[in-house]
Design a protein around this motif. Structure first.
Motif, PDB file in Angstrom:
ATOM      1  N   THR A   9      62.727  85.389  47.827  1.00 15.62           N
ATOM      2  CA  THR A   9      63.920  84.561  47.429  1.00 15.62           C
ATOM      3  C   THR A   9      64.949  85.810  46.891  1.00 15.62           C
ATOM      4  O   THR A   9      64.416  86.183  45.966  1.00 15.62           O
ATOM      5  N   GLY A  10      66.114  85.688  47.476  1.00 19.34           N
ATOM      6  CA  GLY A  10      67.116  86.628  46.897  1.00 19.34           C
ATOM      7  C   GLY A  10      66.822  88.160  47.399  1.00 19.34           C
ATOM      8  O   GLY A  10      67.247  89.106  46.978  1.00 19.34           O
ATOM      9  N   THR A  11      65.839  88.322  48.125  1.00 19.19           N
ATOM     10  CA  THR A  11      65.171  89.719  48.658  1.00 19.19           C
ATOM     11  C   THR A  11      64.458  89.365  49.749  1.00 19.19           C
ATOM     12  O   THR A  11      64.102  88.448  50.262  1.00 19.19           O
ATOM     13  N   VAL A  12      64.385  90.364  50.648  1.00 15.56           N
ATOM     14  CA  VAL A  12      63.651  90.602  51.792  1.00 15.56           C
ATOM     15  C   VAL A  12      62.168  91.097  51.653  1.00 15.56           C
ATOM     16  O   VAL A  12      61.342  91.206  52.819  1.00 15.56           O
ATOM     17  N   THR A  13      61.632  91.052  50.312  1.00 20.57           N
ATOM     18  CA  THR A  13      60.232  91.598  50.275  1.00 20.57           C
ATOM     19  C   THR A  13      59.437  90.486  49.343  1.00 20.57           C
ATOM     20  O   THR A  13      60.075  89.589  48.611  1.00 20.57           O
ATOM     21  N   LEU A 353      67.651 109.791  59.802  1.00 22.15           N
ATOM     22  CA  LEU A 353      67.692 108.837  60.796  1.00 22.15           C
ATOM     23  C   LEU A 353      66.902 107.564  60.536  1.00 22.15           C
ATOM     24  O   LEU A 353      65.855 107.465  60.575  1.00 22.15           O
ATOM     25  N   PHE A 354      67.722 106.385  60.092  1.00 25.96           N
ATOM     26  CA  PHE A 354      67.039 104.945  59.759  1.00 25.96           C
ATOM     27  C   PHE A 354      67.100 104.269  60.884  1.00 25.96           C
ATOM     28  O   PHE A 354      68.375 103.994  61.576  1.00 25.96           O
ATOM     29  N   VAL A 355      66.033 103.472  61.141  1.00 27.68           N
ATOM     30  CA  VAL A 355      66.190 102.550  62.522  1.00 27.68           C
ATOM     31  C   VAL A 355      65.603 101.117  62.199  1.00 27.68           C
ATOM     32  O   VAL A 355      65.362 100.539  62.768  1.00 27.68           O
ATOM     33  N   GLY A 356      65.834 100.759  60.846  1.00 23.48           N
ATOM     34  CA  GLY A 356      65.290  99.423  60.478  1.00 23.48           C
ATOM     35  C   GLY A 356      65.888  98.896  59.346  1.00 23.48           C
ATOM     36  O   GLY A 356      66.928  99.796  58.543  1.00 23.48           O
ATOM     37  N   PHE A 357      65.807  97.821  58.753  1.00 27.46           N
ATOM     38  CA  PHE A 357      66.505  97.126  57.765  1.00 27.46           C
ATOM     39  C   PHE A 357      66.083  97.979  56.433  1.00 27.46           C
ATOM     40  O   PHE A 357      65.017  98.428  56.096  1.00 27.46           O
ATOM     41  N   GLN A 358      67.081  98.086  55.629  1.00 32.47           N
ATOM     42  CA  GLN A 358      67.087  98.993  54.276  1.00 32.47           C
ATOM     43  C   GLN A 358      67.305  97.887  53.049  1.00 32.47           C
ATOM     44  O   GLN A 358      68.359  97.804  52.823  1.00 32.47           O
ATOM     45  N   ALA A 359      66.170  97.323  52.261  1.00 33.20           N
ATOM     46  CA  ALA A 359      66.218  96.604  51.352  1.00 33.20           C
ATOM     47  C   ALA A 359      66.962  97.508  50.053  1.00 33.20           C
ATOM     48  O   ALA A 359      67.011  98.485  49.864  1.00 33.20           O
ATOM     49  N   GLY A 360      67.741  96.305  49.572  1.00 30.96           N
ATOM     50  CA  GLY A 360      68.496  97.003  48.394  1.00 30.96           C
ATOM     51  C   GLY A 360      67.720  97.636  47.052  1.00 30.96           C
ATOM     52  O   GLY A 360      66.576  97.269  46.733  1.00 30.96           O
ATOM     53  N   GLY A 361      68.072  98.649  46.557  1.00 32.77           N
ATOM     54  CA  GLY A 361      67.400  99.290  45.848  1.00 32.77           C
ATOM     55  C   GLY A 361      66.156 100.339  46.118  1.00 32.77           C
ATOM     56  O   GLY A 361      65.493 101.208  45.335  1.00 32.77           O
ATOM     57  N   ILE A 418      65.934  78.493  53.747  1.00 29.61           N
ATOM     58  CA  ILE A 418      66.291  79.926  54.068  1.00 29.61           C
ATOM     59  C   ILE A 418      65.806  81.054  52.943  1.00 29.61           C
ATOM     60  O   ILE A 418      66.020  81.003  51.819  1.00 29.61           O
ATOM     61  N   THR A 419      64.850  81.825  53.683  1.00 28.81           N
ATOM     62  CA  THR A 419      64.085  82.916  52.518  1.00 28.81           C
ATOM     63  C   THR A 419      64.405  84.068  53.172  1.00 28.81           C
ATOM     64  O   THR A 419      64.958  84.481  54.365  1.00 28.81           O
ATOM     65  N   HIS A 420      63.629  85.281  52.631  1.00 27.96           N
ATOM     66  CA  HIS A 420      63.536  86.693  53.236  1.00 27.96           C
ATOM     67  C   HIS A 420      64.825  87.091  53.392  1.00 27.96           C
ATOM     68  O   HIS A 420      64.898  87.701  54.558  1.00 27.96           O
ATOM     69  N   GLY A 421      65.857  87.252  52.674  1.00 31.54           N
ATOM     70  CA  GLY A 421      67.201  87.718  53.004  1.00 31.54           C
ATOM     71  C   GLY A 421      67.760  88.116  51.665  1.00 31.54           C
ATOM     72  O   GLY A 421      67.411  87.472  50.552  1.00 31.54           O
ATOM     73  N   GLU A 422      68.554  89.133  51.720  1.00 37.71           N
ATOM     74  CA  GLU A 422      69.545  89.482  50.429  1.00 37.71           C
ATOM     75  C   GLU A 422      70.555  88.266  50.135  1.00 37.71           C
ATOM     76  O   GLU A 422      70.738  87.421  51.334  1.00 37.71           O
ATOM     77  N   PRO A 423      70.948  87.842  49.080  1.00 40.70           N
ATOM     78  CA  PRO A 423      71.494  86.803  48.773  1.00 40.70           C
ATOM     79  C   PRO A 423      72.805  86.406  49.881  1.00 40.70           C
ATOM     80  O   PRO A 423      73.067  85.356  50.488  1.00 40.70           O
ATOM     81  N   ALA A 424      73.683  87.404  50.195  1.00 36.92           N
ATOM     82  CA  ALA A 424      74.659  87.320  51.135  1.00 36.92           C
ATOM     83  C   ALA A 424      74.277  86.929  52.600  1.00 36.92           C
ATOM     84  O   ALA A 424      74.749  86.131  53.231  1.00 36.92           O
TER      85      ALA A 424
END
Length: 453
Positions: A9-13, A353-361, A418-424
């Motif tokens: 919740t509020g994050t992808v992890t 080179l990044f090829v996937g989602f990068q979580a905040g922090g 709706i879960t597993h996502g950054e707030p926006a």
């Protein structure tokens, strides 16, 4: 039935959902928090129930943000069964012990070099703890009903995303709740599309890319251009990659690029992740879960030279010639890729080179945001290498693909969480679902508990 949101919740992890139905208590996913320190500290906090109170755990898939807390759950008293697909169990046998080993290694490194604030630095759990947790797994087949505990049954549908990934539907006598897990993409290079769901009373839906569309350009073309341009400068392309899923997709894409002549056949490719090597072998065992035939799997396996030992990994950092290094982890949060970043990030000829989602922090998010230095092992490393991202190589469905998947429901759920996502991202997906499908939606808060009438 009641659901409590213990993570994602509020994050992808940190995916963890506590489902209570009568006297039954089941945890859907049991993942580690990653990224910002305030999130990572949650891994050390007590859960709002005793692990021994849980009847079972059901995993959507093997990535550590969905499975990586299991060794600690078992260490703290969990005695029930851990249900998951057969391929997820195979991958967890690799990922979980490796996670414990890395934590022990990083704690030891911190203690030797004195950069931890804790004395001594300790791992969250050990490799031995992770191995012990494997005895509690009870793999089940896709598309087969199974009894979780008294009054509660479940069903695993294919989710795409990575090998073994599942959409989980749980049923009591009167209520059905479905967890999307991480939804895959309809036209993934390797994985099959997610199964279509017709109906459920409640839906818990991921929103990793809930506020964006993937670029329609062919990601293989972008990958080939990045590797070619870097090699032309005399540089090294370092690709932080999840050992399960992205590493295999990269290897197969590079095989196709070499076969077509888009990158030089002689360019050395190194896979510096023994865990990824083991994971790759599992693709042969579970070919019914992906698109590749035997020959294509073999071609994928043979694309890279495997780096097995620490000495070989260190030796790569001394090489002064163009090459590609694929190494875990995907968000540069740990593992062997950190040593490659220390070696290659200061040189402007190189590319990260990044090829996937990068979580905040995470370091990955900081590098993509334009950081001029990154902190690794207590020291700042100058970042002069070019930093690139190929977003559309992600294994997550984007907002349009999620909406398309939802459009196949024959009737709307009573409530969609709706879960597993950054707030926006989570709020953007909520808004789109409400406006386009007119479904009732909400974005739950951390530790929020909701009755499901």
């Amino acid at each position: 039935m009641n659901i409590q949101f213990l993570g994602a919740t509020g994050t992808v992890t940190g995916s963890k959902y506590l489902l209570s139905a009568g006297s039954a208590k089941v945890l859907v996913d049991c993942g580690l928090f990653q990224g910002y320190k305030q999130l990572r500290l949650r891994n050390w906090e007590r859960l709002p129930l005793q692990p021994s109170e849980l009847d079972a755990v059901i995993l959507t898939h093997a990535h550590l943000d969905h499975s990586g807390y299991l060794p600690l759950l078992v260490k703290n008293g969990f005695k029930g069964k851990i249900y998951c697909s057969e391929a997820t169990f195979e991958l967890c046998k690799i990922l979980l012990p490796d996670s414990g080993h890395l934590q022990e290694e990083e704690a030891s490194y911190a203690n030797r070099h004195g950069f931890s604030k804790h004395s001594p630095a300790l791992p969250l759990y050990s490799e031995a703890d992770a191995v012990r947790s494997l005895a509690f797994f009870s793999p089940v087949r896709f598309d087969t009903d199974f009894q979780v505990c008294a009054g509660l049954s479940a069903h695993l549908h294919r989710a795409g995303h990575i090998l073994g990934a599942a959409i989980v539907s749980l049923r009591s006598a009167e209520t059905t709740i479905t967890f999307s897990g991480d939804l895959g993409r309809p036209n993934d290079l390797i994985m099959l599309p997610p199964s279509l769901i017709e109906k459920t009373d409640y839906l818990v839906l991921e929103s990793t890319y809930g506020d964006r569309r993937h670029d329609t350009a062919d990601p293989a073309i972008l990958l080939g251009k990045t590797i070619r341009d870097t090699a032309a400068r005399g540089g090294v392309t370092v690709i932080p990659s999840f050992a399960v899923g992205r590493a295999q997709a990269l290897l197969y894409a590079i095989h196709l690029l070499k076969a077509s002549g888009d990158i030089a056949a002689a360019l050395p490719i190194y896979l510096n992740s023994p865990m990824a090597v083991n994971a790759t072998e599992i693709y042969h065992k579970h070919r019914q879960d992906h698109r590749l035939d035997y020959q294509q799997c073999e071609a994928m396996f043979s694309t890279a030279k495997i780096v097995n030992s620490v000495e070989e990994s260190i030796a790569l950092n001394q090489r002064q010639q163009p090459m590609v290094i694929i190494a875990a982890s995907g968000m540069a949060t740990g593992g062997r890729v950190l040593h490659h970043l220390k070696a290659f990030a200061p040189d402007p000829r190189n590319t990260i080179l990044f090829v996937g989602f990068q979580a905040g922090g995470t370091r990955g998010a900081a590098m993509i945001a334009g950081a001029d230095a990154i902190k690794i092992h207590g020291e700042y490393v100058r970042l002069r290498a070019q930093v690139s991202q190929i977003d559309n190589m992600s294994a997550h469905a984007d907002a349009d693909e999620i909406l398309d998947w939802l459009s196949h429901f024959s009737k709307p759920p009573k409530q969609t969480f709706i879960t597993h996502g950054e707030p926006a991202a989570a709020d953007a997906l909520r808004r789109r679902i409400e406006e386009k499908l007119h479904w009732p939606c909400r974005v739950p808060d951390y530790l929020e508990s909701v009755e499901l009438p």
